[in-house]
Design a protein around this motif. Structure first.
Motif, PDB file in Angstrom:
ATOM      1  N   UNK B  16      12.516 -27.361  14.737  1.00 19.13           N
ATOM      2  CA  UNK B  16      11.412 -27.086  13.762  1.00 19.13           C
ATOM      3  C   UNK B  16      11.511 -27.980  12.415  1.00 19.13           C
ATOM      4  N   UNK B  17      12.663 -28.085  12.139  1.00 19.11           N
ATOM      5  CA  UNK B  17      13.086 -29.159  11.153  1.00 19.11           C
ATOM      6  C   UNK B  17      12.359 -30.653  11.364  1.00 19.11           C
ATOM      7  N   UNK B  18      12.644 -30.850  12.554  1.00 16.34           N
ATOM      8  CA  UNK B  18      12.112 -32.399  13.243  1.00 16.34           C
ATOM      9  C   UNK B  18      10.596 -32.184  13.367  1.00 16.34           C
ATOM     10  N   UNK B  19       9.930 -31.191  13.816  1.00 18.38           N
ATOM     11  CA  UNK B  19       8.573 -31.063  14.081  1.00 18.38           C
ATOM     12  C   UNK B  19       7.958 -31.119  12.748  1.00 18.38           C
ATOM     13  N   UNK B  20       8.188 -30.232  11.523  1.00 22.06           N
ATOM     14  CA  UNK B  20       7.543 -30.320  10.403  1.00 22.06           C
ATOM     15  C   UNK B  20       7.443 -31.608   9.726  1.00 22.06           C
ATOM     16  N   UNK B  27       0.289 -36.315  10.430  1.00 22.53           N
ATOM     17  CA  UNK B  27      -0.698 -35.462  10.464  1.00 22.53           C
ATOM     18  C   UNK B  27      -0.602 -34.403  11.669  1.00 22.53           C
ATOM     19  N   UNK B  28      -0.908 -32.963  11.624  1.00 21.29           N
ATOM     20  CA  UNK B  28      -0.981 -32.327  12.889  1.00 21.29           C
ATOM     21  C   UNK B  28      -1.663 -32.781  13.945  1.00 21.29           C
ATOM     22  N   UNK B  29      -2.995 -33.133  13.722  1.00 19.04           N
ATOM     23  CA  UNK B  29      -3.643 -33.806  14.676  1.00 19.04           C
ATOM     24  C   UNK B  29      -3.390 -34.912  15.384  1.00 19.04           C
ATOM     25  N   UNK B  31      -0.435 -35.946  15.877  1.00 19.99           N
ATOM     26  CA  UNK B  31       1.128 -35.883  16.474  1.00 19.99           C
ATOM     27  C   UNK B  31       0.792 -35.051  18.041  1.00 19.99           C
ATOM     28  N   UNK B  32       1.602 -35.764  18.834  1.00 22.78           N
ATOM     29  CA  UNK B  32       1.645 -35.385  20.223  1.00 22.78           C
ATOM     30  C   UNK B  32       2.831 -34.901  20.810  1.00 22.78           C
ATOM     31  N   UNK B  33       3.027 -34.237  21.712  1.00 29.96           N
ATOM     32  CA  UNK B  33       4.305 -33.798  22.342  1.00 29.96           C
ATOM     33  C   UNK B  33       5.203 -34.792  22.415  1.00 29.96           C
ATOM     34  N   UNK B  34       4.675 -35.980  22.904  1.00 34.35           N
ATOM     35  CA  UNK B  34       5.366 -37.364  23.203  1.00 34.35           C
ATOM     36  C   UNK B  34       6.127 -37.612  21.693  1.00 34.35           C
ATOM     37  N   UNK B  35       5.167 -37.533  20.694  1.00 34.52           N
ATOM     38  CA  UNK B  35       5.956 -38.142  19.266  1.00 34.52           C
ATOM     39  C   UNK B  35       6.834 -36.970  19.080  1.00 34.52           C
ATOM     40  N   UNK B  36       6.874 -35.840  19.366  1.00 36.01           N
ATOM     41  CA  UNK B  36       7.767 -34.704  18.873  1.00 36.01           C
ATOM     42  C   UNK B  36       9.259 -34.953  19.806  1.00 36.01           C
ATOM     43  N   UNK B  37       8.747 -35.287  21.013  1.00 34.93           N
ATOM     44  CA  UNK B  37       9.958 -35.542  22.032  1.00 34.93           C
ATOM     45  C   UNK B  37      10.825 -36.683  21.483  1.00 34.93           C
ATOM     46  N   UNK B  38       9.979 -37.769  21.066  1.00 33.02           N
ATOM     47  CA  UNK B  38      10.789 -38.969  20.715  1.00 33.02           C
ATOM     48  C   UNK B  38      11.465 -38.683  19.239  1.00 33.02           C
ATOM     49  N   UNK B  39      10.961 -38.126  18.395  1.00 27.90           N
ATOM     50  CA  UNK B  39      11.613 -37.788  16.800  1.00 27.90           C
ATOM     51  C   UNK B  39      12.732 -36.819  17.131  1.00 27.90           C
ATOM     52  N   UNK B 109      -0.023 -26.957   2.739  1.00 29.77           N
ATOM     53  CA  UNK B 109      -1.047 -27.242   1.752  1.00 29.77           C
ATOM     54  C   UNK B 109      -2.059 -28.315   2.417  1.00 29.77           C
ATOM     55  N   UNK B 110      -1.519 -28.872   3.717  1.00 31.22           N
ATOM     56  CA  UNK B 110      -2.445 -29.905   4.290  1.00 31.22           C
ATOM     57  C   UNK B 110      -3.068 -29.494   5.199  1.00 31.22           C
TER      58      UNK B 110
END
Lengths: 200, 200
Positions: B16-20, B27-29, B31-39, B109-110
């Motif tokens: 969750x910490x990485x995802x936020x 921006x949420x729109x 962000x892909x699962x690929x970005x999350x996986x890499x991060x 807020x975003x």
């Protein structure tokens, strides 16, 4: 001959009004000349007749915001008298200019710094903030502000409050009374606070 | 057997910490699962082991912000006593929760409302704002707030000031003193104003 005598209904001013609207909607990065051409209902070459490209439209848009803000600092009431009174005048007029030039100031506040024009706008905005911070520091040094609030922090919260107006202020045509009420509320809250004194 | 005994260093919390962080950056729109996986440095299938997808990560992230904010309203000092005192407590604690859960509240807020989760978050945020507005109206009805500032306008400016903290507050590790100073400044400015009384 008709091309010469035909009156072009687009002036640099109306083109700017369309551009600032599209920039605010799509973001500057997300806006192409194609988007601007479609929104204005004129060809790209007609736009190029007025400006060199979208960065020039951005520069003109944020300049309109910045010119309005910096002009406040040159007003007599911002230059003469006790710093706290000058500060109060600047806070009121900053809120007013923000509402008068709403789409332009909105765009200015969203600028992020990817191009030379954006970096220039950020720099000018920082300069304006510093001019207000200096006034606030002078008012504190005069003993006219509460000593317990740090000047840098107070400046940030002050601009936080003023700039947040762009998030919800939607003027009715010629509704200067509403703008006046908002500016009054900003000044009252920032300088006198919400709490009524002399009550339990 | 090693796959079973191997300790997975990723817990739902660290994910969750990485995802936020990634949501706030892209921006949420965007962000892909690929970005999350890499991060996160783990495979997409490892992420799917924890959550159904990015919308669940968004829901958990904004829930963390909203739970913190709504918990403030349940604190004894927010429920008992004169409305103006309860309001002051809520304003202080709202600013504190915002700083404690900075990336989560920033994301909240975003949020713009393109998915069911975003619309739900906006609705909950509006509900929180309305609870604070009701408290402000009660304090005004008690005669404890300046009558000249409209309650709806005051609520907007108050949240404008508080929410702007996400734009510049960058905590040092464990720097609760700084957060305290910011919360104090918000309360002083909002309730007592910057101007010192009893001066020329």
């Amino acid at each position: 001959m008709s091309a010469v005598t035909r009156r072009d209904t687009y002036t640099p001013q109306t083109l700017l009004e369309v551009a600032v609207e599209v920039f605010n909607e799509r973001g500057y990065d997300g806006t192409s000349m194609e988007h601007l051409s479609r929104a204005a209902g004129i060809s790209k070459s007609s736009i190029y007749h007025h400006v060199r490209g979208k960065e020039e439209l951005l520069r003109r848009s944020v300049s309109h915001a910045l010119d309005g803000l910096f002009a406040v600092l040159e007003e007599p009431a911002a230059r003469e008298g006790r710093a706290v009174e000058r500060l109060e005048h600047v806070v009121r007029r900053t809120a007013e200019v923000l509402m008068e030039r709403l789409p332009y100031v909105t765009l200015l506040l969203r600028v992020r710094g990817n191009t030379a024009t954006e970096r220039w706008a950020l720099e000018r905005r920082r300069e304006f903030d510093q001019r207000v911070a200096a006034l606030l520091k002078q008012a504190a040094a005069d003993g006219d502000l509460r000593a317990e609030v740090d000047a840098r922090l107070a400046t940030r919260l002050l601009f936080g409050m003023i700039n947040s107006i762009v998030e919800w202020y939607r003027p009715q045509r010629g509704d200067s009374a509403a703008a006046e009420e908002v500016a009054d509320a900003v000044v009252t809250m920032a300088f006198a606070g919400l709490r009524r004194h002399g009550r339990p």
